[in-house]
Structure formats: C-alpha cells, structure tokens
Design an enzyme around this catalytic site. Structure first.
Site, PDB file in Angstrom:
ATOM      1  N   HIS A   1       0.818  -1.210   0.000  1.00 21.02           N
ATOM      2  CA  HIS A   1       0.000   0.000   0.000  1.00 21.02           C
ATOM      3  C   HIS A   1       0.851   1.260   0.000  1.00 21.02           C
ATOM      4  O   HIS A   1       0.571   2.221  -0.707  1.00 21.02           O
ATOM      5  CB  HIS A   1      -0.892   0.045   1.247  1.00 21.02           C
ATOM      6  CG  HIS A   1      -2.252  -0.512   1.025  1.00 21.02           C
ATOM      7  ND1 HIS A   1      -3.159   0.058   0.188  1.00 21.02           N
ATOM      8  CD2 HIS A   1      -2.869  -1.606   1.536  1.00 21.02           C
ATOM      9  CE1 HIS A   1      -4.278  -0.651   0.184  1.00 21.02           C
ATOM     10  NE2 HIS A   1      -4.133  -1.670   0.999  1.00 21.02           N
TER      11      HIS A   1
ATOM     12  N   GLU B   1     -26.602  23.358  42.080  1.00 21.07           N
ATOM     13  CA  GLU B   1     -25.673  23.840  41.048  1.00 21.07           C
ATOM     14  C   GLU B   1     -25.780  25.348  40.861  1.00 21.07           C
ATOM     15  O   GLU B   1     -25.141  25.906  39.961  1.00 21.07           O
ATOM     16  CB  GLU B   1     -25.926  23.093  39.731  1.00 21.07           C
ATOM     17  CG  GLU B   1     -25.570  21.601  39.837  1.00 21.07           C
ATOM     18  CD  GLU B   1     -25.642  20.872  38.505  1.00 21.07           C
ATOM     19  OE1 GLU B   1     -26.153  21.439  37.525  1.00 21.07           O
ATOM     20  OE2 GLU B   1     -25.167  19.721  38.456  1.00 21.07           O
TER      21      GLU B   1
ATOM     22  N   GLU C   1      -5.398  -2.365  12.792  1.00 16.08           N
ATOM     23  CA  GLU C   1      -6.516  -2.126  11.884  1.00 16.08           C
ATOM     24  C   GLU C   1      -7.086  -3.468  11.386  1.00 16.08           C
ATOM     25  O   GLU C   1      -8.284  -3.700  11.431  1.00 16.08           O
ATOM     26  CB  GLU C   1      -5.992  -1.292  10.705  1.00 16.08           C
ATOM     27  CG  GLU C   1      -7.048  -0.889   9.695  1.00 16.08           C
ATOM     28  CD  GLU C   1      -6.419  -0.261   8.455  1.00 16.08           C
ATOM     29  OE1 GLU C   1      -5.178  -0.314   8.302  1.00 16.08           O
ATOM     30  OE2 GLU C   1      -7.184   0.275   7.633  1.00 16.08           O
TER      31      GLU C   1
END
Lengths: 431, 431
Positions: free
Chosen positions: B262, B415, B327
C-alpha cells in the site's frame, strides 16, 4: 431585547441566515499556548504537569498529592447536604436504567455463500473524564459522563478536575463516587488533557477523553484527537421552544431563562404561530428576570442571542427547527408528538407542557451531554456507544474463497495492488 | 529487515514499547498553509476554489465546469473493463447487504413512573465524500464510503475528487455511479474540504465529511471539525497476523506483502509461537518480493516497519494484539475463533487460513475503512451509524413531573441554577 423575526416578512430568509451564522463565542486564539502546554506534558510528564498546575491553578502539590484519595471522597460526601446526595443517587439510577437500553447487540450470521460475517462490540479499556472547576463544576455532568462509561463496561474511568487555589466542589467528588469513577486527579486545563492522552508517571494514559471545558481544554482535545478518541467539542448551550396558542407563557419564559442563565453565550429561541403568546412570553421573561439570582447572565444571553420567531403555521416552525438543529427542543403544541416526528435535527426533544428541559438536565434519565451549535445535524448526544467500539469479523472457508476470490482479484488488479490479488490467488492455486 | 522481537527476551517490554511508539509518518507542518486555503474558500467561495484548483491541480475550469455531468459518468463506465465493473457491482451488493444489518432501531418506552423515554435515529441530511486522486484513487473506497451513507438514508451524497491535469480515474467515477453518489465535483485538497464545509455558490454545504486524503486534507478536516462532522483521521494501513505452527508460510507472506504494498508507511506484523514458521515466512516474503510489481514500496515498508514477534504461547499473542490494536487482524491458528474472543482491540478480524484481508478489502461486505495507528482502542470502522444521529425523546405528564420534579429542583439549586429549579417549580405551583 431579543431578535424578533417574522417568517412572513420579505427579508426573513436573509435575516434567518444571518441569525444562524451569528457566532456566539469569541474563539480566542489559544492554539499556540495550548500546543506548548501539551507538548511539554508529553515530553516531561509529571514535572510539566505539576508546574502548570502551580502556575494556572495556584496549587503547589507533588506527584503523590495529585490523586484524590478515597478518604477525601468519603469526607466530601459526608460534608454534602444529604438531600442533594439523595437527588444525585436518584439521578444516577435513572441515568443508568436509561443507558442500559443503549447497550448494542453483537451480530454474527452466515450468508447464502456460506461466508460468516458479523461484528462484536467491546468497551474502551480506559476513559478520561474532564470536569471543569469553578462555577461550571456540575455534579450532574459527572454522572452524565461517568454512568454511560460504566454501563458500557469501561473498567477504568479516570476523572481530572482542576482545584484552583486547592478548592474542589464536594458535590463533584460525591457524584464521581456515585458514578463509579476509578481514579480522580486534581489537575485541569490543557495540561490535564495532555496527561490523560500521553500519560505521566502518576497518571496512566487513557484511550478516550470526554467532558466539557474552557477554550484551552477544547483546543487540547482537538490537538490530541487521533492519539486518543474525544467526544464532541462542546459549545454554548441552547434551547428552542416551539409553542402554539395553547402554550403557557410563564412556563415557556421560565424554560427560556433556564437556558439563558447558563452563560452569556447561551441561546433561547421561541418559535410560535401565536402573536399573543410571543408577546406574553416576552413580558413574562422580563417579569421573571426581576427576581432571578443569575439575572445579569440570563439578561445578557436573552438580549444578545435570544430570538422570538413568528410563523404563519407550525409546519414552518419544523422547517426552521431543522435548520437551527437545536441542542434542546421543547414542543408545547396541541399535538406535540405529531410535530416532533417531522423533526430531523435536534439533540433532544421534550414533549408537552410538563417536560421542562430541566427534567432532562437532571433526572429524566437520558443524557444531557448533547450536540450544540447546530452539530445535531451530524452528531448525537453522549451515550453508551461513545464508550465502545465495534470489531468486524469475517470468515471464509475454501468454498467461500473460491466464490468471492475472483472478484477480489479483479479489483486488486484494477487498483494496481497485485499483492492483494496474489494473496487470494495463491490460496486458490491461481497464481 | 523487519524488527525481530522475542517475548521471552529480557529487554522485550522496552523494545515492544518503542515499537508501539514509533511514528510511521512524518507529520508535515501543513497546518498554516491549510488554514489559509480553508479561510480563503470560506470567505471567497468559488473564486478561491477555482484558483486553488488551477494552482494545485493545474486544472483551469470555471464554476460551471466543476460538476461532473451524468453523461461523463456514463462515458466513464462505458470505458471501463466490463469484468471490473461487474466485480464492483458484486462488491457493492455485498457491502449493501452487510450494512443493512447495521441499521439501528428506534426506542420508546414508558418507565415505572409513567415517564415516556426513548430515541429516534435519523440520517444526516447531506454528506461529503472525499476521494483522493492519483495513485491512491481506489474505486473500492468509494463504495465503502458511499454505500453505508445510502443505506443510512442520506439523501444527498456529494463526492469531491481532484483531477490533476484534468485526469480522472474512470473506475472511481463508475464506483460513484454504482454507489449512489448524488453529485461529483472535480476538486480536491484542503480547498475541496472547505467547499464542502462552508459551501460555495456551486457546491452547497454538507453536514459531514468522510473519506481519506493526504496531509492537507487531514489537516483541513481537523480544522472544519465542529462546523461539520468528520470521520476518523486515517493513518497508514497495518495488518497483524497471529499464526501457530499450522500456518501456511506462503499465504501469510502474501498477506503481509498485500499490506506492505500500500505505502512505505504501511506496517505488517507477524506474531507466532513457532520459530519454524517465523523463519519460513521471512523467507517467503523475500521470495515473493522478487516478482512483485510494487516491490520497492513493499520492501521499504517491510524493512522499515515490518515485525516478527516470537511468543512462548498464543495467550501472549493476544495480549500483544490488544496493545497493538491493529486495523486488520488475521488469525490463522488451530482454534482461531476461541483466540479471537480474547481480542478487545482490532478494527477487523479475519478468521482462518482462507480469509485473507484482501477479501475484506473488496468483497466480504464489511467495511474496509477501519481505525489505524492504534485507534481501534477507541474507535470503530466506518458504518451506517456514522451517517446517522440519535435524537433523545422525553415526555412527562403532570404526575411524572410531580414524581421527578423535586429531585431536579434540588439539583438545580445545588448547582446554583435557580431558573432551572423554577422552571419545574412553576409547573408544580412550588415557586
């Protein structure tokens, strides 16, 4: 005063485009500074991490002091209001129940040619959870990030949270304990992201980093993306309310302000086919602002980024909602369900008058980490799948290779990749 | 000569760590140049796109000439070898069949408290598919990207492909036609990515960009990430073969070379418990290299990045495989299935001696776009979910709001977000 748009007006398209394109955050140019910090931690590990922590958080600690011990977490829980801890547990349980339904199924099948195909899901080995310090330290966000990771089966969930001047929010530590976080370190900023990505002697590296942060944290996540996985880059929060004449103006105004109080960059939008409701909501917003503790923030957000959009019919509202792709979409119309089915782009939809977004923020069970800034066009809220990955599986026997091989050889040759072709041909005695 | 490692040797751990950490690609500093191109296209649209195309691809074309007409695609198909087009159709059909199984199911349920919860999946409105020009123009990759998008239901799939000196690969156009691509433009590089993200007068913007490219394309995708969605940043390809003494050395060598051909940055690794097989494979690689058309590339890859790792037992191979997170993972052992079940980190697993990776590259049906460079630790191969997003849905009636509301109010107050608390309280007559 919020923007007022009318779908029927001649200049609507241009004004709506401008409205969509408007930036709500000044993106400070922090990339260079961030890169220096990240590179330094990657190269020098703990030493760089400790120096940055001293510099940015004014916290002078040695490597052994980075980790927050179990006793410190227990003490934090003990110091919290018991009712609040109970509410966190209630939220935790509902979030867990909801997210269990997101666990994906593995697949394995044999096709007509006899080829075995499929995939298998597995949890990420280790995840880092960034939690901001200071005013934006929300225990609910700790649960929303940690619980799906645990449901996914992540064995190691590492939390980092800055302790400016040594201070930590006990509720954040309590939420971490309830959420199943494995390790907590008192570090923040780009240096914490770098430590999670590259690892130091004290903090072993993770495979994925999630959680919101300031511009430096966001820039650091962007930099380490690839080395590790990251979740979305979070932007300022937004709500879109679609309502018809049946809408309750006070409730809608309260919801718009609940969004606006988050941040001066937050955005609250109302789309309605009722001019009466639009005017009532604007009045109610003003009335409620008068007594809101975070009125300065909420007013800035509403005046600078708020919008009231009038449409002739609700179908037009859907079209605009798909363009806006809001993080939160509340639908308060006579048939909210039917209208919701036409919506393609939204992080979460809240149906009907009795579902204020705040329910979803805390205790609904679904995740409150949702795509902001129109990213619901291409991404989803946080979920179990964000902590898993899929491995595909393929198996041929000799018969199957004979059936599939020639086409593979043809394509390998067409792409100029002869070794590809050969790897098949050798097995078929064809090369 | 490839690296030779022995799990039993005293310095193995350090050498394996170094092996894992080794960079296979020089990451050129292309960010500044890329940002200039992206900003220019964002600001000036077609004019900038045409100038960049003239400069980088030596292609002088006007805006009307950017789009590749249907007749040009038909002519390309007609010019292709019919056997190759048949092979592409065979691949297309198998990819489509496999990916249909990935279509997610919507969820909607009512919990014990009467709260309605769930989510709905929908396709991304428009997707951009980047296809490289020149030698890396692979028609198979066009199918692997376009088919899952179409299966997901994406109505608009836009392909961009550079035409250096005006030249296009007819097979790439044929694959686009077979894959259901809606529009094709002869542009590439960072300028094409910018056009897809920001839109120009000629190319309407998309919501997500996928597909591999060179360093400029990768940098541009990283820059526009957030404005649009992107897939992974692809790195050089890699294969890991785990084999025992039953392995066929010639077949294994062929598979290692199929990876190596490749790119000089590709990586081929063999892990085996058989010293005999290791030696035979190395010999077979040399023998096959002698007659391989792309021998220069394959030899460079094998010599610089190839590795043969000897282990005492196959369990050790699994442990190393999980660290490598390849992979592609080929398992050619007496019981490949059992061994594969211990693997957590791999993009795709190819089971048994008759499943060379090349089958998965072309015609197996599973996707060949897979996580590289150890990113299988946190990400998955391309699939249908990459072209969809999930909207969560929540609905309370007044009873449910009464049940859940108090905890939400408690958390809102904890909060410091009073408007959150109020939006619930108003509806419950509690504020």
């Amino acid at each position: 005063m919020p923007v007022r748009l009318d779908r029927q007006s001649a200049d609507f398209d241009q004004r709506f485009r401008d409205f969509l394109a408007a930036k709500r955050e000044v993106s400070a140019d922090v990339e260079r500074a961030t890169r220096a910090i990240v590179d330094d931690v990657a190269a020098r590990g703990d030493a760089a991490l400790l120096e940055a922590t001293k510099k940015f958080d004014r916290l002078d600690v040695d490597a052994a002091g980075l980790r927050i011990a179990a006793a410190e977490i227990d003490a934090a829980v003990a110091a919290c209001d018991p009712g609040t801890v109970e509410a966190l547990k209630f939220a935790r349980d509902r979030i867990e129940t909801f997210h269990r339904r997101q666990l994906p199924k593995d697949e394995r099948f044999t096709d007509a040619a006899g080829v075995e195909l499929g995939w298998r899901w597995s949890a990420v080995d280790a995840v880092g959870l960034y939690v901001p310090g200071g005013t934006a330290a929300y225990p609910s966000s700790v649960l929303m990030n940690a619980v799906p990771a645990k449901v996914a089966g992540v064995p190691r969930v590492v939390m980092v949270v800055p302790a400016p001047d040594g201070k930590l929010n006990p509720l954040v530590l309590a939420a971490a304990g309830l959420g199943g976080v494995s390790e907590i370190y008192r570090v923040g900023g780009a240096q914490a992201v770098a430590a999670l990505a590259y690892g130091t002697a004290t903090i072993a590296p993770v495979a994925k980093i999630v959680g919101p942060g300031n511009a430096y944290v966001a820039a650091a996540k962007r930099l380490v993306f690839g080395k590790v996985g990251i979740d979305m880059i979070a932007g300022p929060s937004e709500v879109l309310v679609i309502a018809d004449d049946t809408g309750n103006a006070d409730w809608i105004a309260a919801d718009l302000l609940a969004q606006a109080e988050h941040d001066v960059s937050a955005q609250s939008i109302l789309i309605t086919d009722s001019a009466r409701l639009a005017a009532d909501v604007e009045r109610a917003v003003e009335a409620q602002l008068a007594t809101l503790p975070r009125a300065a923030i909420a007013r800035a957000s509403w005046n600078d980024f708020g919008a009231v959009i009038k449409v002739a019919k609700l179908d037009d509202a859907v079209e605009l909602a798909n363009a806006i792709a809001a993080e939160h979409l509340e639908i308060m119309t006579a048939d909210a369900e039917a209208l919701s089915k036409q919506v393609r782009n939204a992080g979460a939809i809240f149906l009907g008058a009795h579902t204020p977004e705040a329910i979803g923020d805390y205790v609904g069970g679904s995740n409150h980490v949702l795509p902001t800034a129109r990213s619901a066009r291409f991404s989803s809220g946080l979920g179990v799948l964000d902590f898993m990955k899929r491995t595909s599986i393929l198996r041929c026997g000799s018969d199957q290779l004979r059936a599939l091989g020639p086409a593979a050889m043809t394509l390998g040759q067409a792409e100029g990749l002869d070794a590809h072709s050969r790897s098949v041909g050798l097995r078929l005695n064809l090369s």
